[in-house]
Scaffold this motif. Structure first.
Motif, PDB file in Angstrom:
ATOM      1  N   ASN A 128      39.058  43.978  39.657  1.00  0.00           N
ATOM      2  CA  ASN A 128      39.706  43.753  38.545  1.00  0.00           C
ATOM      3  C   ASN A 128      39.773  45.099  37.735  1.00  0.00           C
ATOM      4  O   ASN A 128      38.705  45.896  37.430  1.00  0.00           O
ATOM      5  CB  ASN A 128      38.712  42.678  37.627  1.00  0.00           C
TER       6      ASN A 128
ATOM      7  N   TYR B 133      36.794  29.931  40.922  1.00  0.00           N
ATOM      8  CA  TYR B 133      37.959  30.093  41.597  1.00  0.00           C
ATOM      9  C   TYR B 133      37.887  30.251  43.145  1.00  0.00           C
ATOM     10  O   TYR B 133      38.756  29.648  43.899  1.00  0.00           O
ATOM     11  CB  TYR B 133      38.772  31.508  41.127  1.00  0.00           C
TER      12      TYR B 133
ATOM     13  N   LEU C 171      31.869  33.157  46.465  1.00  0.00           N
ATOM     14  CA  LEU C 171      31.888  34.586  46.084  1.00  0.00           C
ATOM     15  C   LEU C 171      30.747  35.291  46.232  1.00  0.00           C
ATOM     16  O   LEU C 171      29.449  34.775  45.836  1.00  0.00           O
ATOM     17  CB  LEU C 171      32.404  34.462  44.738  1.00  0.00           C
TER      18      LEU C 171
ATOM     19  N   ASP D 178      43.352  41.971  40.639  1.00  0.00           N
ATOM     20  CA  ASP D 178      43.708  41.320  39.454  1.00  0.00           C
ATOM     21  C   ASP D 178      43.648  42.290  38.153  1.00  0.00           C
ATOM     22  O   ASP D 178      43.018  42.892  37.568  1.00  0.00           O
ATOM     23  CB  ASP D 178      42.160  40.292  38.869  1.00  0.00           C
TER      24      ASP D 178
ATOM     25  N   TYR E  19      31.657  41.402  36.631  1.00  0.00           N
ATOM     26  CA  TYR E  19      32.790  40.776  37.064  1.00  0.00           C
ATOM     27  C   TYR E  19      32.965  39.665  36.140  1.00  0.00           C
ATOM     28  O   TYR E  19      32.360  39.039  35.759  1.00  0.00           O
ATOM     29  CB  TYR E  19      32.852  40.392  38.589  1.00  0.00           C
TER      30      TYR E  19
ATOM     31  N   LEU F  55      45.594  33.538  40.778  1.00  0.00           N
ATOM     32  CA  LEU F  55      44.317  33.889  41.657  1.00  0.00           C
ATOM     33  C   LEU F  55      43.984  32.685  42.484  1.00  0.00           C
ATOM     34  O   LEU F  55      43.774  32.617  43.490  1.00  0.00           O
ATOM     35  CB  LEU F  55      43.277  34.248  40.664  1.00  0.00           C
TER      36      LEU F  55
ATOM     37  N   THR G 155      33.070  41.167  45.442  1.00  0.00           N
ATOM     38  CA  THR G 155      33.568  41.537  44.027  1.00  0.00           C
ATOM     39  C   THR G 155      32.541  42.424  43.592  1.00  0.00           C
ATOM     40  O   THR G 155      31.429  42.280  43.966  1.00  0.00           O
ATOM     41  CB  THR G 155      33.990  40.403  42.999  1.00  0.00           C
TER      42      THR G 155
ATOM     43  N   ILE H 217      37.928  40.854  45.511  1.00  0.00           N
ATOM     44  CA  ILE H 217      38.641  40.863  44.306  1.00  0.00           C
ATOM     45  C   ILE H 217      38.288  42.061  43.558  1.00  0.00           C
ATOM     46  O   ILE H 217      36.915  42.360  43.160  1.00  0.00           O
ATOM     47  CB  ILE H 217      38.370  39.442  43.709  1.00  0.00           C
TER      48      ILE H 217
ATOM     49  N   TYR I 233      35.608  34.142  38.753  1.00  0.00           N
ATOM     50  CA  TYR I 233      36.020  34.420  39.898  1.00  0.00           C
ATOM     51  C   TYR I 233      34.987  33.427  40.868  1.00  0.00           C
ATOM     52  O   TYR I 233      35.277  32.998  42.014  1.00  0.00           O
ATOM     53  CB  TYR I 233      35.621  35.899  40.396  1.00  0.00           C
TER      54      TYR I 233
END
Lengths: 395, 395
Positions: free
Chosen positions: B176, B137, B145, B214, B130, B110, B126, B174, B134
């Motif tokens: 998941n 990242y 984000l 992810d 979550y 990621l 996202t 993103i 994230y």
């Protein structure tokens, strides 16, 4: 559609890669036996037998669930303790596991400590020539790398130039000892002068300047030379270490940071490195490799092999008329190009089947790096080509 | 003296860590047998036997120099090819090794793909709840984000809310799936709606929105559910995969990115990921682990163990009056707290020896995450405590 920053890195990297894809092209042109690749610093000596034996023993006998589990962000406590005790034996320190943070090689360790220390816009100094990845590592953490012009021909750090380069924004300095690409080992006297300057300018600006010592080549020294243990010279030193060279494990990605208790803000720095390991996506240094190096950290690969390569190549090159500071560490020679433009010189050398890296990639034009971590036969077969290359410039 | 940004992360992380150091404190207070730790998502099923067997075979028989060498930044070519062929068998794709980039777990993957894609200030979306990492990242790569409010009680992505959240700065989303922390599996119908919105808004803004899927929990699904293969639904999808859960190898840090040839700017994205692996300090995914997963990628750990845990715990909690979307994947339950404040609820549960994680850490207040990847006996012994906890709120 990839980021502008990455696009630049990709273009730059493609240029570097082109140097290496030259190998296959040249082999086709000149024949396998007539191409001598001194481009890459990949160890050419096997890991000590105990490394594989230890890994097998762990895989056979340790509880599998524990062996493959996440570890603490800072590493397995018993591994950190084992490394600390090894350093205590070697350097007379009084470390505990708390002073050690296991990392994904020295590259991982450097990114982790820079992430911990740097605020946006902070400056980090280094002495040219330097390992070119420092630029991006510092940029990853929001900082800016400033290189100090090379001190030719000794390639030792110049304390006066350092003093001029330090500003109120200087958060850290990275030192690589023994040095890639020169193979020069910085001596204690020189490092004491560096420490004096860091202390003096820190006081002047009311700042603390961290010294980050990148030491993957610590065990690769010759002529009985000792690599000074910098935390004894400057208390605010963090050491980044890797087993890539000392145990010939570059693909395994295992190393550690030593954070002496004398480092300013010690508790936060240690805690921060564990957090940084996690948030940068390393999560933990590979667990099996942590356990292996804990047991093998007092061993090393066959250094004599590199020493012999060095002797043969250095003596030959000098006899052909090349100029080069005699390296006492790592596995590189940093040789003066026989024309001003190091890239042109590298291209000329290719006509003789010799692959080298231009010095400008290390912040030092007019020189080339020769990685002599190759099979003995490659060196022996390359000598006549080096001689012809030298003669071509004498005409 | 550590950076402001890291100081914030350290303080936040200390708060999270405090949740886990509660374990030892509670054990002392209540006795080992009376503490039930559902805090951490650490697999509790051993790796398939073939994993250790393969590692031993490689350590015993492969040339040691090759085994421990640096690999290409994108991974060992034969390993990339083996993973591609496995995906082709499973999903009817026509991948080659070029579509696969080996990474240091999904966390590494990621960070690598975000580094490749994001310019400073780019937005990444996202769906809440979550995985909380994230945030960092995305920030590591200079982006921001933005989470889309949870869709209660199904916890499925809400395409309408997504449409409102997309701006001209949206570079990626993103997803998941299966989801941590809810255990919900996003179905094909829902994902098609997501894809429609991404296409529509991309056209509207003249941008390309990358979907990053992810998928460390892809193999951990129950009730015969199939996890949709998102690249078939949205061509501009990059999948981040990890063997941490499917082969129970979290400490080994091994995973990969799948970059289908339909991804915009395919060549640059693939090349960029290799460069990003290097410049972020991963250098290459651990070499031994690459070789092991190439041979073991079609196997998986004992999923039935988690399924049984899920059945026992879910049925019991529902019978005690808890509310929870029945999870069909991963190894988490996401349960409605019995009071508004999820942190207060988590603290109350501790009185009964139960350790859980507050939902606000996942961008969803009022809920708690229960990681049921624990020994069966822990679940069985914990049930009376869950029942007492529920009763305490009925008084």
């Amino acid at each position: 559609m990839i980021s502008k920053n990455m696009k630049e890195l990709v273009d730059k990297s493609a240029a570097i890669s082109a140097l290496f894809t030259e190998g296959p092209r040249l082999r086709k042109l000149l024949g396998d036996e007539n191409v001598f690749d001194f481009g890459i610093g990949n160890p050419n000596v096997k890991a000590p037998i105990s490394v594989n034996e230890t890994a097998i023993e762990l895989l056979e006998n340790m509880d599998s669930l524990t062996l493959h589990s996440y570890t603490d962000g800072a590493g397995i406590p018993s591994v950190r303790q084992a490394i600390a005790e090894s350093l205590n034996r070697r350097f007379g320190e009084e470390y505990t596991g708390k002073n050690i943070v296991m990392t994904t090689g020295a590259a991982g360790g450097l990114n982790v400590i820079l992430k911990v220390l740097l605020d946006q816009g902070d400056e980090v100094l280094t002495f040219a020539p330097y390992f070119s990845e420092y630029d991006v590592y510092v940029a990853n953490a929001g900082g800016r790398l400033i290189s100090i012009a090379p001190n030719i021909p000794s390639f030792l750090p110049d304390a006066n130039k350092l003093e001029e380069a330090i500003s109120s924004k200087t958060k850290a300095i990275i030192i690589n000892n023994p040095n890639n690409p020169t193979g020069v080992v910085y001596d204690e006297e020189t490092l004491k002068k560096v420490a004096e300057v860091l202390n003096k300018k820190g006081k002047e600006f009311g700042t603390t300047i961290y010294l980050i010592s990148d030491e993957p080549y610590r065990e690769l020294v010759f002529d009985g030379v000792t690599v000074p243990y910098i935390p004894k010279i400057y208390g605010n030193t963090i050491v980044a270490y890797s087993f890539s060279k000392s145990l010939s494990l570059p693909g395994d990605r295992i190393g550690y940071l030593t954070i002496p208790s004398t480092v300013e803000d010690f508790e936060d720095v240690v805690y921060g490195t564990g957090v940084a390991n996690r948030v940068l996506g390393f999560v933990n240094a590979p667990a099996l490799q942590q356990l292996v190096v804990a047991r093998c950290c007092d061993e090393k690969s066959d250094i004599a092999f590199y020493d012999k390569n060095r002797e043969i190549l250095y003596n030959a090159l000098i006899s052909y008329g090349f100029e080069c500071a005699k390296p006492q560490g790592a596995f590189y020679l940093f040789v003066k190009a026989l024309e001003e433009d190091d890239v042109a010189f590298v291209n000329k050398a290719k006509e003789y089947g010799i692959l080298m890296t231009p010095g400008r990639g290390f912040g030092c034009k007019g020189y080339v790096r020769i990685a002599y971590c190759v099979a003995r036969a490659v060196i022996e077969r390359a000598l006549p080509s080096f001689e012809k290359l030298a003669k071509a410039y004498k005409k």
